[in-house]
Design a protein around this motif. Structure first.
Motif, short mmCIF file in Angstrom:
data_model
loop_
_atom_site.label_atom_id
_atom_site.label_comp_id
_atom_site.label_asym_id
_atom_site.label_seq_id
_atom_site.Cartn_x
_atom_site.Cartn_y
_atom_site.Cartn_z
N ALA A 253 0.73 -1.29 -0.10
CA ALA A 253 -0.13 -0.11 0.05
C ALA A 253 0.86 1.32 -0.01
CB ALA A 253 -0.92 -0.05 1.16
N ALA A 254 1.85 1.17 0.80
CA ALA A 254 2.97 2.36 0.80
C ALA A 254 3.27 2.44 -0.72
CB ALA A 254 3.99 2.19 1.86
N PHE B 252 -2.99 1.40 3.72
CA PHE B 252 -1.67 1.50 4.50
C PHE B 252 -2.09 1.60 5.97
CE2 PHE B 252 1.51 3.65 6.73
CZ PHE B 252 2.86 2.86 6.52
N ALA B 253 -2.91 2.62 6.46
CA ALA B 253 -3.21 2.71 7.97
C ALA B 253 -3.82 1.65 8.37
CB ALA B 253 -4.21 4.04 8.02
N LEU C 262 -1.20 -1.61 15.98
CA LEU C 262 -0.02 -0.65 15.94
C LEU C 262 -0.26 0.94 16.49
CD1 LEU C 262 2.97 0.02 15.55
CD2 LEU C 262 2.82 0.18 13.30
N LEU C 263 -1.25 1.44 15.53
CA LEU C 263 -1.78 2.94 15.64
C LEU C 263 -2.56 2.87 17.08
CD1 LEU C 263 -3.32 3.56 12.09
CD2 LEU C 263 -0.76 3.74 12.93
N LEU D 160 5.86 8.93 8.91
CA LEU D 160 7.11 8.38 8.65
C LEU D 160 7.17 6.98 8.42
CD1 LEU D 160 8.24 10.17 12.14
CD2 LEU D 160 9.23 10.43 9.92
N HIS D 161 6.10 6.21 9.08
CA HIS D 161 5.87 4.83 8.63
C HIS D 161 5.57 4.52 7.24
CE1 HIS D 161 5.63 0.70 10.11
NE2 HIS D 161 4.25 0.74 9.91
N LEU D 162 5.00 5.24 6.66
CA LEU D 162 4.67 5.24 5.26
C LEU D 162 5.92 5.54 4.49
CD1 LEU D 162 2.57 5.13 2.91
CD2 LEU D 162 2.50 7.69 2.67
N LEU D 163 6.77 6.48 4.62
CA LEU D 163 8.38 6.72 4.06
C LEU D 163 8.82 5.70 4.30
CD1 LEU D 163 8.84 10.42 5.09
CD2 LEU D 163 8.36 9.49 2.86
#
Length: 354
Positions: free
Chosen positions: A257-258, A285-286, A292-293, A311-314
């Motif tokens: 997804a990222a 992605f989320a 985790l979130l 940051l997690h996406l990057l």
């Protein structure tokens, strides 16, 4: 063959064992003092502490010599595997406890490690989790890395074929039987060792061993590190991570997804009709790891969530790009991503080298 972890004392209190703590170090003077301080505060004092310095150019050796420990100095930088092997070869204890120099243990970690090994002679290794708080608070990037590292390890507690040697204990004779770390590997050395170790012994991830970790706090170096490590994911580490119970830091869905988000976002700027695609990518992605979130929100508050997700996406984009790069490299270099292509597998140690 079974391990030789010492049993608890007759009165059921503190176990008796000679624990050799092996600390590989390369330019971590900043945290080495905190690491060694944590060992001085253990409820089960180590039999010896060995700092295996990998040709540091900072003040690491001077810091180590202020403590009651042995310091080994390499003439040239050989990597973490070589440093661990040198420390293990010089160790005299019954149990080897590998501890990275950017970590500090909770006071009962050594004692708990010895107890767990004594309770199950079939265990070849016990290793611990990362604390939820950073060893040194250097800002939001470090908090992101620390929270993520704590969460995915906590989820994996229990028997596993994966061992991480940033904070791990194993009977000395098990290490000698399995052999040393692959000296040519500077990344994924834990995975390669896990494959050899788990073929003979059980491995346990436990929350009774906890280490506060000084994570990377700068965005650029953190992303470059993720890209570099991910290059070995498909050609080298993917097969291990598919094994039942293997530890995984990120979900395949989240990485996909990222990558979808990163690829589609520029196209959506040029072609507005495609705007829903990156939005969908972020949503998927989320949703890939809601636990985790939820954990991050409880620890740092809802206000930290947008930054954490960004940051997690990057990071996941870097993992996808790194994995793709590694796959391409492996198509042109058949030895890329294999321990055989780097160096011969280490022979079992006999315990007499030093």
């Amino acid at each position: 063959m079974t391990g030789t972890a010492a049993a608890p004392d007759a009165d059921g209190s503190r176990p008796s064992a000679r624990v050799s703590v092996v600390i590989p170090n390369y330019n971590y003077a900043r945290t080495l003092e905190l690491c060694l301080d944590s060992l001085a505060a253990q409820t089960l004092p180590p039999y010896e502490v060995i700092v295996s310095d990998d040709a540091s150019t900072d003040d690491s050796v001077e810091v180590a010599r202020r403590f009651d420990c042995r310091v080994l100095r390499a003439e040239r930088n050989g990597g973490v595997s070589a440093a661990r092997n040198a420390g293990a070869a010089a160790a005299r204890g019954d149990i080897l406890f590998f501890l990275d120099s950017d970590q500090a243990l909770t006071p009962d970690s050594l004692e708990n490690a010895v107890r767990l090994l004594a309770e199950d002679p079939g265990l070849g290794c016990v290793h611990g989790i990362i604390a939820a708080e950073p060893l040194v608070d250097d800002g939001p990037v470090e908090w992101y890395r620390t929270l993520h590292a704590h969460h995915w390890r906590l989820k994996g507690i229990g028997p596993t074929p994966t061992a991480f040697f940033a904070a791990a204990a194993m009977p000395r004779e098990v290490f000698e039987e399995v052999g040393g770390f692959e000296p040519a590997l500077r990344d994924s050395e834990d995975v390669e060792y896990s494959e050899r170790l788990s073929a003979r012994y059980a491995i346990l991830l436990t929350d009774r061993i906890v280490a506060a970790h000084d994570e990377e706090y700068r965005l650029g170096p953190m992303l470059r590190e993720q890209f570099r490590r991910a290059q070995y994911l498909l050609p080298f580490a993917a097969a291990h991570r598919r094994r039942p119970g293997a530890l995984r830091a990120n979900s395949a869905l989240g990485v996909a997804a990222a990558l979808l988000t990163a690829v589609s976002a520029p196209a959506a700027v040029l072609f507005p009709v495609l705007a829903p695609v990156p939005v969908l990518g972020v949503a998927v992605f989320a949703a890939a790891d809601p636990a985790l979130l939820g954990f991050v929100r409880r620890k740092r508050g809802a206000g930290f969530l947008p930054l954490f997700i960004g940051l997690h996406l990057l990071v996941n984009v870097q993992i996808a790009l790194g994995a793709a790069t590694g796959w391409i490299r492996s198509r042109f270099d058949r030895d890329f991503g294999t321990s055989a292509g780097r160096a011969p597998r280490p022979a079992p140690l006999d315990g007499r080298t030093g």
